[in-house]
Write a protein that holds these residues in place. Structure first.
Motif, PDB file in Angstrom:
ATOM      1  N   GLY A 180      26.993 -34.240 -37.298  1.00 35.30           N
ATOM      2  CA  GLY A 180      27.854 -35.418 -37.206  1.00 35.30           C
ATOM      3  C   GLY A 180      27.107 -36.573 -36.563  1.00 35.30           C
ATOM      4  N   ARG A 185      27.371 -41.327 -37.401  1.00 36.90           N
ATOM      5  CA  ARG A 185      28.152 -42.424 -36.809  1.00 36.90           C
ATOM      6  C   ARG A 185      28.814 -41.945 -35.521  1.00 36.90           C
ATOM      7  NH1 ARG A 185      31.726 -41.023 -41.293  1.00 36.90           N
ATOM      8  NH2 ARG A 185      33.607 -40.136 -40.375  1.00 36.90           N
ATOM      9  N   GLY A 242      28.094 -38.877 -32.285  1.00 36.04           N
ATOM     10  CA  GLY A 242      26.852 -38.192 -32.661  1.00 36.04           C
ATOM     11  C   GLY A 242      25.693 -39.158 -32.806  1.00 36.04           C
ATOM     12  N   SER A 277      24.886 -34.977 -41.494  1.00 37.03           N
ATOM     13  CA  SER A 277      26.323 -35.117 -41.760  1.00 37.03           C
ATOM     14  C   SER A 277      26.485 -34.857 -43.259  1.00 37.03           C
ATOM     15  CB  SER A 277      26.843 -36.510 -41.373  1.00 37.03           C
ATOM     16  OG  SER A 277      26.564 -37.456 -42.380  1.00 37.03           O
ATOM     17  N   GLY A 284      24.392 -32.248 -45.046  1.00 35.83           N
ATOM     18  CA  GLY A 284      24.962 -30.916 -45.157  1.00 35.83           C
ATOM     19  C   GLY A 284      26.337 -30.876 -44.519  1.00 35.83           C
ATOM     20  N   ALA A 313      33.199 -32.552 -36.337  1.00 35.55           N
ATOM     21  CA  ALA A 313      34.530 -31.925 -36.226  1.00 35.55           C
ATOM     22  C   ALA A 313      35.439 -32.500 -37.293  1.00 35.55           C
ATOM     23  CB  ALA A 313      35.119 -32.163 -34.838  1.00 35.55           C
ATOM     24  N   SER A 338      33.573 -31.024 -27.368  1.00 29.38           N
ATOM     25  CA  SER A 338      34.966 -30.584 -27.388  1.00 29.38           C
ATOM     26  C   SER A 338      35.852 -31.815 -27.201  1.00 29.38           C
ATOM     27  CB  SER A 338      35.186 -29.521 -26.309  1.00 29.38           C
ATOM     28  OG  SER A 338      36.523 -29.109 -26.289  1.00 29.38           O
TER      29      SER A 338
HETATM   30  N1  LIG Z   1      36.694 -40.293 -30.861  1.00 28.95           N
HETATM   31  C1  LIG Z   1      37.407 -39.653 -29.946  1.00 28.95           C
HETATM   32  O1  LIG Z   1      38.360 -40.201 -29.354  1.00 28.95           O
HETATM   33  C2  LIG Z   1      37.079 -38.222 -29.598  1.00 28.95           C
HETATM   34  C3  LIG Z   1      37.693 -37.668 -28.467  1.00 28.95           C
HETATM   35  C4  LIG Z   1      37.414 -36.350 -28.120  1.00 28.95           C
HETATM   36  C5  LIG Z   1      36.497 -35.628 -28.870  1.00 28.95           C
HETATM   37  N2  LIG Z   1      35.903 -36.187 -29.969  1.00 28.95           N
HETATM   38  C6  LIG Z   1      34.971 -35.372 -30.720  1.00 28.95           C
HETATM   39  O2  LIG Z   1      33.758 -36.080 -30.856  1.00 28.95           O
HETATM   40  C7  LIG Z   1      33.047 -35.608 -32.003  1.00 28.95           C
HETATM   41  C8  LIG Z   1      32.564 -36.780 -32.823  1.00 28.95           C
HETATM   42  O3  LIG Z   1      33.677 -37.563 -33.184  1.00 28.95           O
HETATM   43  P1  LIG Z   1      33.576 -39.125 -33.443  1.00 28.95           P
HETATM   44  O4  LIG Z   1      34.736 -39.723 -32.744  1.00 28.95           O
HETATM   45  O5  LIG Z   1      32.218 -39.629 -33.159  1.00 28.95           O
HETATM   46  O6  LIG Z   1      33.877 -39.155 -35.016  1.00 28.95           O
HETATM   47  P2  LIG Z   1      33.318 -40.095 -36.189  1.00 28.95           P
HETATM   48  O7  LIG Z   1      32.930 -41.418 -35.689  1.00 28.95           O
HETATM   49  O8  LIG Z   1      34.357 -39.989 -37.249  1.00 28.95           O
HETATM   50  O9  LIG Z   1      31.989 -39.327 -36.659  1.00 28.95           O
HETATM   51  C9  LIG Z   1      32.093 -38.036 -37.180  1.00 28.95           C
HETATM   52  C10 LIG Z   1      30.727 -37.595 -37.642  1.00 28.95           C
HETATM   53  O10 LIG Z   1      30.800 -36.238 -38.086  1.00 28.95           O
HETATM   54  C11 LIG Z   1      30.405 -36.169 -39.468  1.00 28.95           C
HETATM   55  N3  LIG Z   1      31.193 -35.087 -40.068  1.00 28.95           N
HETATM   56  C12 LIG Z   1      32.519 -34.994 -40.201  1.00 28.95           C
HETATM   57  N4  LIG Z   1      32.840 -33.819 -40.780  1.00 28.95           N
HETATM   58  C13 LIG Z   1      31.678 -33.163 -41.001  1.00 28.95           C
HETATM   59  C14 LIG Z   1      31.326 -31.913 -41.565  1.00 28.95           C
HETATM   60  N5  LIG Z   1      32.262 -31.074 -42.043  1.00 28.95           N
HETATM   61  N6  LIG Z   1      30.034 -31.562 -41.636  1.00 28.95           N
HETATM   62  C15 LIG Z   1      29.059 -32.407 -41.177  1.00 28.95           C
HETATM   63  N7  LIG Z   1      29.327 -33.599 -40.625  1.00 28.95           N
HETATM   64  C16 LIG Z   1      30.618 -33.972 -40.546  1.00 28.95           C
HETATM   65  C17 LIG Z   1      30.628 -37.565 -40.029  1.00 28.95           C
HETATM   66  O11 LIG Z   1      29.793 -37.896 -41.131  1.00 28.95           O
HETATM   67  P3  LIG Z   1      30.147 -37.559 -42.682  1.00 28.95           P
HETATM   68  O12 LIG Z   1      31.454 -38.190 -42.969  1.00 28.95           O
HETATM   69  O13 LIG Z   1      28.989 -38.123 -43.445  1.00 28.95           O
HETATM   70  O14 LIG Z   1      30.175 -36.054 -42.780  1.00 28.95           O
HETATM   71  C18 LIG Z   1      30.203 -38.395 -38.813  1.00 28.95           C
HETATM   72  O15 LIG Z   1      28.793 -38.439 -38.725  1.00 28.95           O
HETATM   73  C19 LIG Z   1      34.023 -34.661 -32.709  1.00 28.95           C
HETATM   74  O16 LIG Z   1      33.699 -33.340 -32.344  1.00 28.95           O
HETATM   75  C20 LIG Z   1      35.360 -35.037 -32.140  1.00 28.95           C
HETATM   76  O17 LIG Z   1      36.283 -33.967 -32.192  1.00 28.95           O
HETATM   77  C21 LIG Z   1      36.177 -37.469 -30.347  1.00 28.95           C
END
Ligand SMILES: NC(=O)c1ccc[n+]([C@@H]2O[C@H](COP(=O)([O-])OP(=O)(O)OC[C@H]3O[C@@H](n4cnc5c(N)ncnc54)[C@H](OP(=O)(O)O)[C@@H]3O)[C@@H](O)[C@H]2O)c1
Length: 252
Positions: free
Chosen positions: A14, A17, A20, A38, A60, A90, A140
């Motif tokens: 991930g 963006r 990550g 990703s 992937g 996630a 998490s």
């Molecule tokens: N944002 C929040 O408020 C928050 C709070 C608590 C925890 N988190 C955790 O933080 C982590 C990152 O979240 P984020 O907020 O940075 O989300 P984000 O901006 O939506 O980024 C998600 C990243 O994961 C990739 N991704 C999604 N599904 C995937 C899959 N099945 N296989 C491989 N890559 C995948 C996406 O790229 P592609 O679409 O190209 O796959 C993207 O690079 C997650 O574990 C999330 O649960 C976030």
């Protein structure tokens, strides 16, 4: 002691963006050879170019064990090591009460949020870390510690990930440290439903630090855990919530 990762190879799921990508950027700036993955190749390529520092990538699905092996093998062939693994990808395909969830979305949430961190860690361990040591950082959420009427299924997977972190830390020491990050609301695409409209202003007022988290806030802790600064920390979760717990009386 320095927050440096010189001569370390870091793989971040991930990584294209959000949190990550910020972790990948922080690691690259600290001297690591970074490798992001990703699902979408074009997003990985664009992010790697932005991250710079020779950032590598391979597309992937984190939830597909064959993809996990292919991505890790590519990193190993190219750089000869996987010293740091960040299980950050996630998914959250279901909104609503847990009692009503269909098993397809329950299974998918577990596959990406819990099974994938296990599979990636197994592969990194068997292919490199068992012999050379390493660091695992799992993303998490504060949701791991709470109930929710909307994201209960997701929260259950994040709670399982906290326990997986503790269990693997107990099993993989002394060579490998395993820790988890538990952010509250971070301003990324993933959490858009929470902060768009008046959500950001409303939520920001509730946090003692007066704002939502940024991906860089989370990357700072990820760097601390991966570098020598985290050398005696394993099996722990770091909560990054802008003070939400002390304001709400619980992690929210
Ligand atoms: N944002 C929040 O408020 C928050 C709070 C608590 C925890 N988190 C955790 O933080 C982590 C990152 O979240 P984020 O907020 O940075 O989300 P984000 O901006 O939506 O980024 C998600 C990243 O994961 C990739 N991704 C999604 N599904 C995937 C899959 N099945 N296989 C491989 N890559 C995948 C996406 O790229 P592609 O679409 O190209 O796959 C993207 O690079 C997650 O574990 C999330 O649960 C976030």
């Amino acid at each position: 002691m320095e927050l440096r990762l010189v001569d370390q190879v870091a793989v971040i799921t991930g990584g294209s963006r959000g949190i990550g990508k910020a972790i990948a950027t922080a690691y690259a700036e600290a001297g690591a050879q970074v490798f992001i993955t990703s699902r979408k190749a074009d997003a990985c390529e664009a992010a790697a170019a932005e991250i710079g520092h020779g950032c590598g990538w391979e597309a992937g699905n984190a939830g597909d064990p064959a993809d996990a092996e292919r991505v890790l093998d590519t990193a190993l062939e190219r750089y000869g090591a996987v010293d740091i693994l960040v299980n950050n990808a996630a998914t959250n395909p279901y909104a609503g009460p847990v009692i009503d969830v269909d098993l397809a979305r329950w299974d998918k949430t577990f596959q990406v949020n819990v099974t994938a961190p296990l599979v990636w860690t197994q592969l990194a361990w068997r292919k490199h870390m068992a012999d050379h040591g390493g660091v695992i950082v799992n993303t998490s959420s504060v949701g791991a510690f709470n109930t929710s009427s909307i994201i209960g299924v997701y929260d259950i997977t994040k709670s399982a990930l906290v326990h997986l972190t503790k269990q693997l830390a107990a099993e993989l020491g002394p060579g490998v440290r395993v820790n988890a990050l538990c952010p509250a609301v971070v301003k990324t695409d993933f959490a858009k439903a929470l902060w768009e409209g008046d959500g950001e202003e409303r939520l920001s007022k509730l946090y003692p630090l007066g704002r939502l988290g940024t991906p860089e806030d989370i990357a700072g802790a990820a760097l601390y855990l991966a570098a020598d600064t985290g050398s005696w920390i394993t099996g722990q979760t770091i909560v990054l919530d802008g003070g939400g717990e002390v304001a709400f009386g619980k992690l929210e």
